[in-house]
Enzyme design. Sequence first.
Site, mmCIF file in Angstrom:
data_model
loop_
_atom_site.group_PDB
_atom_site.id
_atom_site.type_symbol
_atom_site.label_atom_id
_atom_site.label_comp_id
_atom_site.label_asym_id
_atom_site.label_seq_id
_atom_site.Cartn_x
_atom_site.Cartn_y
_atom_site.Cartn_z
ATOM 1 N N GLY A 232 0.762 -1.238 0.000
ATOM 2 C CA GLY A 232 0.000 0.000 0.000
ATOM 3 C C GLY A 232 0.794 1.290 0.000
ATOM 4 O O GLY A 232 0.215 2.373 -0.078
ATOM 5 N N GLU A 265 4.221 -6.514 1.454
ATOM 6 C CA GLU A 265 3.563 -6.904 0.202
ATOM 7 C C GLU A 265 3.428 -5.709 -0.741
ATOM 8 O O GLU A 265 2.318 -5.307 -1.096
ATOM 9 C CB GLU A 265 2.160 -7.443 0.496
ATOM 10 N N GLY A 267 3.101 -3.573 -4.036
ATOM 11 C CA GLY A 267 2.704 -3.805 -5.424
ATOM 12 C C GLY A 267 2.935 -2.549 -6.236
ATOM 13 O O GLY A 267 3.967 -2.360 -6.877
ATOM 14 N N TYR A 308 -11.394 5.532 -10.449
ATOM 15 C CA TYR A 308 -10.976 6.206 -9.212
ATOM 16 C C TYR A 308 -10.745 7.713 -9.399
ATOM 17 O O TYR A 308 -10.295 8.374 -8.475
ATOM 18 C CB TYR A 308 -9.652 5.624 -8.685
ATOM 19 N N CYS A 334 -17.541 3.151 -26.105
ATOM 20 C CA CYS A 334 -18.810 3.887 -26.129
ATOM 21 C C CYS A 334 -19.319 4.173 -24.727
ATOM 22 O O CYS A 334 -20.318 3.602 -24.286
ATOM 23 C CB CYS A 334 -19.830 3.088 -26.922
ATOM 24 N N GLU A 335 -18.629 4.991 -24.005
ATOM 25 C CA GLU A 335 -19.020 5.432 -22.666
ATOM 26 C C GLU A 335 -18.440 6.821 -22.436
ATOM 27 O O GLU A 335 -17.291 7.070 -22.791
ATOM 28 C CB GLU A 335 -18.407 4.529 -21.580
ATOM 29 N N TYR A 363 -1.779 -1.792 -11.853
ATOM 30 C CA TYR A 363 -3.230 -1.787 -12.011
ATOM 31 C C TYR A 363 -3.654 -1.207 -13.359
ATOM 32 O O TYR A 363 -4.687 -0.565 -13.475
ATOM 33 C CB TYR A 363 -3.903 -1.045 -10.836
HETATM 34 N N1 LLP Z 1 -1.607 -6.807 -0.112
HETATM 35 C C1 LLP Z 1 -2.947 -6.900 -0.138
HETATM 36 C C2 LLP Z 1 -3.607 -7.866 0.744
HETATM 37 C C3 LLP Z 1 -3.686 -6.079 -0.993
HETATM 38 O O1 LLP Z 1 -5.001 -6.163 -1.005
HETATM 39 C C4 LLP Z 1 -3.013 -5.150 -1.823
HETATM 40 C C5 LLP Z 1 -3.759 -4.296 -2.745
HETATM 41 C C6 LLP Z 1 -1.604 -5.118 -1.781
HETATM 42 C C7 LLP Z 1 -0.942 -5.947 -0.893
HETATM 43 C C8 LLP Z 1 -0.790 -4.207 -2.642
HETATM 44 O O2 LLP Z 1 -1.073 -2.864 -2.454
HETATM 45 P P1 LLP Z 1 -0.185 -1.776 -3.250
HETATM 46 O O3 LLP Z 1 1.215 -1.813 -2.707
HETATM 47 O O4 LLP Z 1 -0.229 -2.130 -4.677
HETATM 48 O O5 LLP Z 1 -0.876 -0.495 -3.004
HETATM 49 N N2 LLP Z 1 -6.883 -1.193 -8.178
HETATM 50 C C9 LLP Z 1 -6.517 -0.155 -7.238
HETATM 51 C C10 LLP Z 1 -5.628 -0.670 -6.142
HETATM 52 C C11 LLP Z 1 -6.245 -1.836 -5.375
HETATM 53 C C12 LLP Z 1 -5.338 -2.376 -4.315
HETATM 54 C C13 LLP Z 1 -5.869 -3.628 -3.749
HETATM 55 N N3 LLP Z 1 -5.042 -4.284 -2.813
HETATM 56 C C14 LLP Z 1 -5.859 0.994 -8.005
HETATM 57 O O6 LLP Z 1 -5.718 0.907 -9.222
HETATM 58 O O7 LLP Z 1 -5.520 2.017 -7.421
#
Ligand code: LLP
Length: 405
Positions: A232, A265, A267, A308, A334-335, A363
């Site tokens: 996150g 974790e 991402g 978002y 088409c949106e 993402y």
């Molecule tokens: N761990 C868990 C359990 C998660 O649910 C997530 C993201 C991560 C790690 C990784 O989070 P990150 O470091 O990527 O922020 N689609 C949305 C983001 C959804 C995130 C969901 N969970 C967007 O495009 O902003």
Amino acid sequence: MLSKYFKPGLLEKIAAKAGTPVYVYSAPVFLKQVRAYQKAFKALDPLFCYAMKANSSRGLCALAAKEGWGADVVSGGELYRALRAGFKPGNIIFSGVGKTPEELDYALKAGILFVNAESFEEVLELEKAAARLKLRAPLSLRINPDVDPHTHKFISTGKLGSKFGVSFEEALKIYVYAAESRHLKPVGAHFHIGSQVHSAGPYALAAGRLAAFMLKLASRGVNLKYADVGGGWGVKEGGEMADPAALAKAVAGVFQGSGFRVILEPGRSVCAPAGLLLGRVIYRKSGGHKNYIVVDAAMNDLVRPALYGAKHPVALVGAGRGPEKIYDIVGPVCESGDFLAQGVRLKEPRPGQLLAVYSAGAYGFSMSSQYNSRPRAAEALITGPAAWRLIRRRETYRDLVAAEK
Ligand code: LLP
């Protein structure tokens, strides 16, 4: 600015060969983020489990696996991809609120590090799966620490009232149950407070609550090994990741010397700056006081602006003409929600010119779809100053119907 990593000449070459829309990733930028994490957390020596959902393309994931990272997966499909990308099963954790019995079976057979379960019922299902396989399932619980991460409501997960995790009270009951089960082995505790979190304060708060809980468990004879503090960490669209040193300080402040092995974790922060979406200008038009640039990339390729309100910086590849004007960058879907950017200042592009949407490495492709029966984009990986390769071919019309009977 990220554009320094993506040279126009190379982008032109990639687009000419791979076609558009195409996601272009930079291995050097991805590795830069990976190493920034490693450096910031050196003293704590955590296990990094790359959150596959941000970008599960093998070409990128394999880079993290080679650096010794593990993976955080949230579906059987992601587990499949993680194994295929070269992550060691013993470094994979499985999170998510609704794992099916089949997925739990798959995870146990693969020999992953642990399952982050999110309910008592899931734990019972895990126990059954382990009994079937005659083993003890390594278990961690996702706990909702009731901490506000101050982020978009769709990606805020750590406050009570979100569907994620269990409360500390519930977790205590589950751990006590699991510790007595022949088929469960409690090994860790987990939280993930949300995504796009830009300050370390909420992590410090949640980590403090988790550590206190883990000590309480230990006093009751349930000794956990892993403290999983989720992902996150935020990254500003158009920029690089904020130095994770602040995050490291907050987490180490709680766990350094505790004897618990920390898991992270990340991402988005690893892969968002490492990727852009490249589209070609099809048309320009004006109407209703607005100027539009219609490109061949759309919301099915990158849904974040529509979903978002995310503001991804856009830039023309090569020079535009005349004075700058204010444009909406829209796609062919088409949106009315199909826009990649709104109200951006650009010089006039020529039809056929390339346009780059930055900070699209996370993402982006992983949330893309075939909506409007648009084949999904190709993906290319830049590996050196003038070197790149295709890591996923563009889908064809045949791909659109391949699974239909
Ligand atoms: N761990 C868990 C359990 C998660 O649910 C997530 C993201 C991560 C790690 C990784 O989070 P990150 O470091 O990527 O922020 N689609 C949305 C983001 C959804 C995130 C969901 N969970 C967007 O495009 O902003």
